[in-house]
Design a protein around this motif. Structure first.
Motif, PDB file in Angstrom:
ATOM      1  N   PRO A   1      39.682  55.026  40.120  1.00  0.00           N
ATOM      2  CA  PRO A   1      39.260  54.895  38.738  1.00  0.00           C
ATOM      3  C   PRO A   1      39.409  56.218  38.002  1.00  0.00           C
ATOM      4  O   PRO A   1      39.109  57.281  38.535  1.00  0.00           O
ATOM      5  CB  PRO A   1      37.767  54.491  38.872  1.00  0.00           C
ATOM      6  CG  PRO A   1      37.664  53.886  40.237  1.00  0.00           C
ATOM      7  CD  PRO A   1      38.661  54.616  41.078  1.00  0.00           C
TER       8      PRO A   1
ATOM      9  N   GLN B   1      34.681  38.360  42.912  1.00  0.00           N
ATOM     10  CA  GLN B   1      33.457  39.066  42.524  1.00  0.00           C
ATOM     11  C   GLN B   1      32.239  38.167  42.637  1.00  0.00           C
ATOM     12  O   GLN B   1      32.260  37.008  42.250  1.00  0.00           O
ATOM     13  CB  GLN B   1      33.571  39.600  41.094  1.00  0.00           C
ATOM     14  CG  GLN B   1      32.388  40.479  40.687  1.00  0.00           C
ATOM     15  CD  GLN B   1      32.608  41.197  39.372  1.00  0.00           C
ATOM     16  OE1 GLN B   1      33.512  40.845  38.621  1.00  0.00           O
ATOM     17  NE2 GLN B   1      31.801  42.192  39.093  1.00  0.00           N
TER      18      GLN B   1
ATOM     19  N   SER C   1      49.334  51.488  41.617  1.00  0.00           N
ATOM     20  CA  SER C   1      49.152  50.132  42.149  1.00  0.00           C
ATOM     21  C   SER C   1      50.101  49.869  43.316  1.00  0.00           C
ATOM     22  O   SER C   1      50.712  48.807  43.410  1.00  0.00           O
ATOM     23  CB  SER C   1      49.347  49.080  41.050  1.00  0.00           C
ATOM     24  OG  SER C   1      48.401  49.260  40.017  1.00  0.00           O
TER      25      SER C   1
ATOM     26  N   THR D   1      46.644  44.957  41.813  1.00  0.00           N
ATOM     27  CA  THR D   1      46.201  45.519  40.542  1.00  0.00           C
ATOM     28  C   THR D   1      45.553  46.886  40.715  1.00  0.00           C
ATOM     29  O   THR D   1      45.948  47.858  40.087  1.00  0.00           O
ATOM     30  CB  THR D   1      45.213  44.559  39.855  1.00  0.00           C
ATOM     31  OG1 THR D   1      44.141  44.241  40.758  1.00  0.00           O
ATOM     32  CG2 THR D   1      45.909  43.278  39.434  1.00  0.00           C
ATOM     33  N   GLN D   2      44.554  47.004  41.599  1.00  0.00           N
ATOM     34  CA  GLN D   2      43.918  48.298  41.835  1.00  0.00           C
ATOM     35  C   GLN D   2      43.554  48.422  43.310  1.00  0.00           C
ATOM     36  O   GLN D   2      42.395  48.336  43.701  1.00  0.00           O
ATOM     37  CB  GLN D   2      42.660  48.478  40.973  1.00  0.00           C
ATOM     38  CG  GLN D   2      42.169  49.914  40.963  1.00  0.00           C
ATOM     39  CD  GLN D   2      41.009  50.121  40.014  1.00  0.00           C
ATOM     40  OE1 GLN D   2      40.602  49.210  39.305  1.00  0.00           O
ATOM     41  NE2 GLN D   2      40.467  51.324  39.992  1.00  0.00           N
TER      42      GLN D   2
ATOM     43  N   ASP E   1      41.012  45.399  46.963  1.00  0.00           N
ATOM     44  CA  ASP E   1      41.395  45.517  45.557  1.00  0.00           C
ATOM     45  C   ASP E   1      40.117  45.586  44.729  1.00  0.00           C
ATOM     46  O   ASP E   1      39.316  44.646  44.723  1.00  0.00           O
ATOM     47  CB  ASP E   1      42.249  44.317  45.139  1.00  0.00           C
ATOM     48  CG  ASP E   1      42.934  44.529  43.798  1.00  0.00           C
ATOM     49  OD1 ASP E   1      42.244  44.950  42.844  1.00  0.00           O
ATOM     50  OD2 ASP E   1      44.142  44.269  43.689  1.00  0.00           O
TER      51      ASP E   1
ATOM     52  N   ARG F   1      39.729  45.874  41.357  1.00  0.00           N
ATOM     53  CA  ARG F   1      39.681  45.139  40.092  1.00  0.00           C
ATOM     54  C   ARG F   1      39.354  43.669  40.313  1.00  0.00           C
ATOM     55  O   ARG F   1      38.562  43.081  39.574  1.00  0.00           O
ATOM     56  CB  ARG F   1      41.004  45.272  39.344  1.00  0.00           C
ATOM     57  CG  ARG F   1      40.992  44.617  37.962  1.00  0.00           C
ATOM     58  CD  ARG F   1      42.205  45.022  37.155  1.00  0.00           C
ATOM     59  NE  ARG F   1      42.215  46.472  36.944  1.00  0.00           N
ATOM     60  CZ  ARG F   1      43.225  47.125  36.381  1.00  0.00           C
ATOM     61  NH1 ARG F   1      44.312  46.477  35.998  1.00  0.00           N
ATOM     62  NH2 ARG F   1      43.178  48.430  36.218  1.00  0.00           N
ATOM     63  N   ASP F   2      39.951  43.086  41.352  1.00  0.00           N
ATOM     64  CA  ASP F   2      39.729  41.665  41.619  1.00  0.00           C
ATOM     65  C   ASP F   2      38.598  41.440  42.626  1.00  0.00           C
ATOM     66  O   ASP F   2      38.215  40.301  42.860  1.00  0.00           O
ATOM     67  CB  ASP F   2      40.998  41.029  42.165  1.00  0.00           C
ATOM     68  CG  ASP F   2      42.141  41.064  41.171  1.00  0.00           C
ATOM     69  OD1 ASP F   2      41.862  41.129  39.961  1.00  0.00           O
ATOM     70  OD2 ASP F   2      43.306  41.063  41.604  1.00  0.00           O
ATOM     71  N   HIS F   3      38.092  42.521  43.237  1.00  0.00           N
ATOM     72  CA  HIS F   3      37.043  42.409  44.252  1.00  0.00           C
ATOM     73  C   HIS F   3      37.487  41.490  45.373  1.00  0.00           C
ATOM     74  O   HIS F   3      36.775  40.572  45.791  1.00  0.00           O
ATOM     75  CB  HIS F   3      35.719  41.917  43.632  1.00  0.00           C
ATOM     76  CG  HIS F   3      35.234  42.755  42.503  1.00  0.00           C
ATOM     77  ND1 HIS F   3      34.406  43.844  42.670  1.00  0.00           N
ATOM     78  CD2 HIS F   3      35.478  42.686  41.161  1.00  0.00           C
ATOM     79  CE1 HIS F   3      34.151  44.409  41.495  1.00  0.00           C
ATOM     80  NE2 HIS F   3      34.801  43.715  40.568  1.00  0.00           N
TER      81      HIS F   3
END
Length: 342
Positions: free
Chosen positions: A38, A71, A296, A316-317, A333, A335-337
């Motif tokens: 981040p 999430q 990424s 994505t992350q 990941d 962002r998508d958990h």
């Protein structure tokens, strides 16, 4: 922060997502190949409660990547899956940071059990930032409680065995185990955001400090200052005892011998330039696998730091990475958990 209610060792009856890679999927080293850090400090964890058991959700892409999670606070869901490791028995072990727990899954994404990351002796709930497995199959978890930081050893069933009190830094840590020497290695970052300094603390399991790698030295030469760690997070030990540390503040990967001597660093320029390096692990061939978070990507380097190839550019992350004994690569990941098994 509100206290979270939890169920420990809850089991979920789920249908595993079984995938069968075709014979055309290539092998790089021993990693099966499917088709950022981040930019600001990690935000505070949301207040939520862990509700009733929910089956792990998953999907299987055409590129032979299994994805599960999403999430949430229920078992099989994540809020900031900051770390992952894989046992010799093929169990995926995830540090679910904001939910303050460890979750365990099969390689097919089936939820097995969970336990809260509680500090022994006081019962404080700890936000885990990294997890590693020692030679006896126990878990070492580093994280932050409300007023302190710890490394806690748990059995795989979740019973807290012992703890090591760490300096309060307010910054994330990584942990790795050198099974050959029976040492526990932890990253540590001190200083303010404009003047960070990173080190690797090497302990025995009883908490005895063995050495500090990268210890700050005001008289160090310019060359040594250029080699120094700035903001290390993830750390791994290869089969020969060499240590690799991802430095998201430099940014690069630092390599050290098992006794703490600097070997090399890589990732600063060219095709292999790292932007926000985070998770790092090695495969059986000794190749170094790095999460290049801001790009990424997950990328592979040989044991000298020479770039080999991109493993995946479709996340994505990506954050943390681990290899499994059967050649799978497991990546979290943020962002998508989610968890991806390639």
């Amino acid at each position: 922060m509100a206290k979270h209610g939890r169920r420990t060792h809850e089991r979920v009856q789920t249908q595993p997502a079984v995938f069968h890679p075709s014979n055309t999927v290539p092998m790089l080293g021993h990693v099966m190949v499917g088709p950022s850090i981040p930019s600001a400090p990690i935000p505070a964890s949301p207040t939520s409660s862990i509700n009733t058991v929910e089956a792990t959700s998953y999907h299987q892409s055409h590129s032979q990547t299994l994805t599960f999670g999403g999430q949430g606070t229920r078992p099989g869901k994540f809020q900031f899956p900051s770390s992952v490791t894989v046992s010799d028995q093929g169990e995926i072990i995830v540090a679910d940071r904001w939910n303050k727990r460890i979750q365990v899954f099969t390689l097919q994404g089936t939820f097995v059990h969970q336990f809260p990351t509680v500090v022994p002796g006081g019962g404080q709930a700890m936000e885990p930032s990294d997890v590693a497995i020692d030679g006896q199959g126990n878990l070492w978890v580093v994280g932050e409680a409300e007023q302190a930081e710890f490394a806690v050893q748990y059995t795989k069933q979740g019973r807290a065995v012992t703890k090591i009190d760490l300096q309060k830094t307010g910054k994330v840590r990584g942990v790795a185990v050198d099974s050959r020497r029976n040492h526990i290695l932890m990253t540590q970052t001190t200083g303010d955001w404009d003047n960070l300094h990173g080190e690797v603390m090497v302990f025995r399991p009883d908490g005895t400090l063995v050495r500090i790698v990268g210890k700050k030295n005001a008289l160090a030469s310019l060359v040594l200052r250029q080699q120094r760690m700035k903001h290390p997070w993830y750390i791994t030990v290869d089969g020969e005892g060499n240590v690799y540390v991802s430095d998201c503040g430099n940014p690069c990967i630092h390599g050290y011998s098992g006794d703490g001597q600097f070997l090399f660093q890589f990732g600063g320029s060219g095709e292999c330039q790292l932007q926000g390096p985070m998770g790092v692990c090695t495969d059986r061939a000794g190749n170094i696998i790095v999460v290049n978070s801001r790009n990424s990507r997950v990328e592979m380097f040989d044991k000298t730091g020479r770039f080999l190839k991109h493993i995946t550019t479709e996340m994505t992350q990506p954050c943390a990475v681990a290899t499994a004994t059967q050649g799978q690569l497991v990546v979290t990941d943020l962002r998508d958990h989610t968890i991806h098994v390639m």
